[in-house]
Design a protein around this motif. Structure first.
Motif, PDB file in Angstrom:
ATOM      1  N   UNK A 119       0.828  -1.210   0.000  1.00 25.34           N
ATOM      2  CA  UNK A 119       0.000   0.000   0.000  1.00 25.34           C
ATOM      3  C   UNK A 119       0.864   1.262   0.000  1.00 25.34           C
ATOM      4  N   UNK A 120       1.877   1.291   0.851  1.00 22.61           N
ATOM      5  CA  UNK A 120       2.710   2.484   0.939  1.00 22.61           C
ATOM      6  C   UNK A 120       3.533   2.705  -0.328  1.00 22.61           C
ATOM      7  N   UNK A 121       3.955   1.637  -0.980  1.00 24.42           N
ATOM      8  CA  UNK A 121       4.670   1.789  -2.261  1.00 24.42           C
ATOM      9  C   UNK A 121       3.749   2.384  -3.326  1.00 24.42           C
ATOM     10  N   UNK A 122       2.515   1.949  -3.338  1.00 22.82           N
ATOM     11  CA  UNK A 122       1.564   2.483  -4.320  1.00 22.82           C
ATOM     12  C   UNK A 122       1.188   3.920  -3.984  1.00 22.82           C
ATOM     13  N   UNK A 123       0.878   4.183  -2.715  1.00 17.79           N
ATOM     14  CA  UNK A 123       0.432   5.527  -2.336  1.00 17.79           C
ATOM     15  C   UNK A 123       1.558   6.562  -2.429  1.00 17.79           C
ATOM     16  N   UNK A 124       2.806   6.105  -2.349  1.00 23.98           N
ATOM     17  CA  UNK A 124       3.947   7.017  -2.451  1.00 23.98           C
ATOM     18  C   UNK A 124       3.994   7.701  -3.820  1.00 23.98           C
TER      19      UNK A 124
END
Length: 182
Positions: A119-124
């Motif tokens: 999730x954090x890789x995508x939202x970054x």
């Protein structure tokens, strides 16, 4: 449709009731705005309800969370759609993982770590794609947030696991709380 049935001091709860309570609990945790109380509930809650969410229901569960939260906090935007799709896709993919593995704390923490990191890789990428933020700046800023996100989600998953183990909840069938009365 049965709501709550008592048999031999065993309580069986309707899956729909569990989903509504889980949805409202996630929203309440997210709306708390207290840094001490904000423990990412999604990976832990998905571990709890993954057998009840089939196909598009998991997508609707998470997407409605993000749209409702952003609406209530007056933060609707293109990121709402992207984040809702990202977390929904992660939930859908990891749902298959949890169906093939028994629920243990180590599996729960592995699931939580994969969900948070994905999730954090995508939202970054939202900053660089929509707000012309330099990619290096986004990556450097994301690292402490991701570490904190991972710790908070793991705390929630661990606490939920302890609650389930204490109440001997069977995650492979309908929800049951043994030896508990309402």
């Amino acid at each position: 449709m049965k709501q709550i049935i008592r048999k031999n001091r065993q309580i069986l709860l309707n899956n729909g009731l569990i989903l509504v309570v889980a949805w409202l609990t996630c929203l309440a945790i997210r709306l708390s705005f207290s840094p001490l109380l904000y423990l990412d509930p999604f990976p832990g809650v998905f571990l709890l309800i993954n057998r009840q969410l089939k196909g598009v229901n998991g997508f609707l569960f998470i997407a409605s969370q993000f749209f409702c939260f952003d609406y209530l906090t007056n933060a609707l935007g293109i990121w709402t759609i992207l984040i809702a799709i990202a977390y929904s896709a992660i939930e859908f993919g990891l749902n298959h993982y949890t169906r093939q593995h028994s629920y243990t704390l180590s599996n729960g923490l592995l699931y939580t770590a994969i969900a948070v990191l994905s999730f954090d890789c995508i939202s970054m990428t939202i900053g660089p794609l929509f707000f012309q933020q330099p990619l290096l700046s986004a990556v450097i800023g994301q690292i402490p947030f991701t570490l904190e996100h991972l710790v908070r989600a793991s705390i929630f998953t661990t606490a939920l696991n302890m609650l389930l183990q204490q109440n001997k909840v069977n995650l492979h069938q309908d929800f049951s709380l043994k030896n508990k009365t309402i």
